[in-house]
Design a protein around this motif. Structure first.
Motif, PDB file in Angstrom:
ATOM      1  N   ALA A  73       4.354   1.771  -5.024  1.00  0.00           N
ATOM      2  CA  ALA A  73       4.414   2.991  -5.888  1.00  0.00           C
ATOM      3  C   ALA A  73       5.521   3.786  -5.686  1.00  0.00           C
ATOM      4  O   ALA A  73       6.038   4.375  -6.797  1.00  0.00           O
ATOM      5  CB  ALA A  73       3.132   3.690  -5.931  1.00  0.00           C
ATOM      6  N   GLN A 125      -0.038   1.299  -7.607  1.00  0.00           N
ATOM      7  CA  GLN A 125      -0.972   2.059  -6.792  1.00  0.00           C
ATOM      8  C   GLN A 125      -2.369   1.400  -6.871  1.00  0.00           C
ATOM      9  O   GLN A 125      -3.343   1.286  -6.137  1.00  0.00           O
ATOM     10  CB  GLN A 125      -1.267   3.462  -7.424  1.00  0.00           C
ATOM     11  CG  GLN A 125      -2.085   4.205  -6.147  1.00  0.00           C
ATOM     12  CD  GLN A 125      -1.772   4.214  -4.927  1.00  0.00           C
ATOM     13  OE1 GLN A 125      -0.347   4.382  -4.552  1.00  0.00           O
ATOM     14  NE2 GLN A 125      -2.623   3.826  -3.719  1.00  0.00           N
ATOM     15  N   ARG A 142       0.594  -1.154   0.089  1.00  0.00           N
ATOM     16  CA  ARG A 142       0.011  -0.134   0.037  1.00  0.00           C
ATOM     17  C   ARG A 142       0.715   1.086  -0.183  1.00  0.00           C
ATOM     18  O   ARG A 142       0.258   2.286  -0.806  1.00  0.00           O
ATOM     19  CB  ARG A 142      -0.830  -0.096   1.241  1.00  0.00           C
ATOM     20  CG  ARG A 142      -2.030  -1.062   1.130  1.00  0.00           C
ATOM     21  CD  ARG A 142      -3.382  -0.318   0.894  1.00  0.00           C
ATOM     22  NE  ARG A 142      -4.262  -1.207   1.082  1.00  0.00           N
ATOM     23  CZ  ARG A 142      -5.265  -1.033   2.181  1.00  0.00           C
ATOM     24  NH1 ARG A 142      -4.999  -0.015   3.104  1.00  0.00           N
ATOM     25  NH2 ARG A 142      -6.166  -1.972   2.430  1.00  0.00           N
ATOM     26  N   HIS A 143       2.011   1.122   0.835  1.00  0.00           N
ATOM     27  CA  HIS A 143       2.740   2.723   1.026  1.00  0.00           C
ATOM     28  C   HIS A 143       3.962   2.676   0.395  1.00  0.00           C
ATOM     29  O   HIS A 143       4.690   3.566   0.414  1.00  0.00           O
ATOM     30  CB  HIS A 143       2.961   2.775   2.521  1.00  0.00           C
ATOM     31  CG  HIS A 143       1.582   3.025   3.206  1.00  0.00           C
ATOM     32  ND1 HIS A 143       0.984   4.130   3.246  1.00  0.00           N
ATOM     33  CD2 HIS A 143       0.593   2.305   3.847  1.00  0.00           C
ATOM     34  CE1 HIS A 143      -0.123   4.197   3.959  1.00  0.00           C
ATOM     35  NE2 HIS A 143      -0.473   2.924   4.289  1.00  0.00           N
ATOM     36  N   ALA A 149      -2.456  -2.070  -5.048  1.00  0.00           N
ATOM     37  CA  ALA A 149      -2.488  -1.541  -3.868  1.00  0.00           C
ATOM     38  C   ALA A 149      -3.788  -1.182  -3.369  1.00  0.00           C
ATOM     39  O   ALA A 149      -4.129  -1.547  -2.017  1.00  0.00           O
ATOM     40  CB  ALA A 149      -1.402  -0.348  -3.425  1.00  0.00           C
ATOM     41  N   GLU A 150      -4.575  -0.555  -3.819  1.00  0.00           N
ATOM     42  CA  GLU A 150      -6.103   0.125  -3.328  1.00  0.00           C
ATOM     43  C   GLU A 150      -6.937  -1.310  -3.397  1.00  0.00           C
ATOM     44  O   GLU A 150      -7.875  -1.062  -2.829  1.00  0.00           O
ATOM     45  CB  GLU A 150      -6.538   0.965  -4.528  1.00  0.00           C
ATOM     46  CG  GLU A 150      -5.821   2.269  -4.494  1.00  0.00           C
ATOM     47  CD  GLU A 150      -6.443   3.111  -5.461  1.00  0.00           C
ATOM     48  OE1 GLU A 150      -7.091   2.899  -6.259  1.00  0.00           O
ATOM     49  OE2 GLU A 150      -5.799   4.266  -5.409  1.00  0.00           O
TER      50      GLU A 150
END
Length: 242
Positions: free
Chosen positions: A88, A104, A84-85, A107-108
């Protein structure tokens, strides 16, 4: 719902029962679980120790493997936190904006187990039965990066037969932190000693958490103390029915 299992390195190599528990749990709730066999390390270890260039191929591979899936789950706050962090960010720093956008998007769609259950599937009672005294440790990545908040506790409070005991100073780190435990052994050991003291004070038979890495660290200490408290991943408790 069709859900892809991102099993994580630690579960795959050392704690396969955790991954199996996730499958049993989600299938019991009526969902299809698929396991993309091409998955590998997400690169968290490399990123956290400064090897971002070496992590880039792992990030690219992770995106390629999981991009086809609309919903992805992992039994690990730290690995989901990395996806998630960090993914990207690693791609963007390497100058690959297209990969950053794709990372990203993946991740979402990637969720820690308790987030998937409560936020995505709308479930806080999974029909579990676990007749033991249990205390819960909120791991650092799940607490601070993912903000899972009360979701694991909501799920645990609905487990039949279980006595949920409050862990003193629960939000304090256990001292693992991946390579932190090796590079700062004395500090890590002191932090672990504090965490074990609090766990033992609850009188719990079982300590649970959403990350196998933290459970491995704390469980090793508790076994050396001969405390009688064992560690069990949140997924295994939620998957239990007898």
């Amino acid at each position: 719902m069709r859900i892809a299992l991102f099993v994580t390195c630690l579960a795959d190599a050392l704690y396969p029962d955790v991954g199996k528990a996730v499958v049993r749990l989600l299938e019991r709730l009526g969902h299809e679980v698929v396991f993309p066999e091409a998955q590998t390390c997400c690169g968290q270890m490399h990123i956290n120790t400064g090897y971002q260039r070496e992590a880039l191929p792992l990030v690219r591979h992770h995106v390629e493997v999981f991009e086809p899936f609309e919903t992805i789950v992992a039994p690990s706050g730290s690995c989901v936190g990395s996806v998630r962090h960090q993914h990207a960010m690693v791609a963007r720093r390497a100058g690959d904006e297209r990969l950053a956008i794709r990372a990203q998007a993946v991740a979402e769609r990637t969720h820690e187990l308790s987030q998937l259950l409560v936020d995505v599937l709308g479930v806080d009672d999974v029909g579990a039965y676990y007749p033991h005294r249990v205390t819960y440790h909120p791991t650092c990545h799940s607490l601070r990066m993912l903000r899972v908040d009360e979701k694991p506790l909501r799920l645990l409070r609905n487990v039949r037969g279980m006595t949920l005991l409050e862990l003193p100073d629960a939000d304090q780190c256990c001292g693992f932190g991946g390579t932190f435990a090796m590079k700062n052994a004395d500090t890590s050991t002191a932090m672990l000693a504090d965490k074990m003291r609090h766990v033992v004070s609850t009188g719990a038979e079982v300590l649970t958490a959403g990350d196998s890495s933290c459970l491995m660290h704390i469980g090793g200490g508790l076994s050396r103390l001969r405390s009688g408290t064992r560690t069990v991943h949140l997924a295994e408790i939620l998957a239990a029915t007898e």
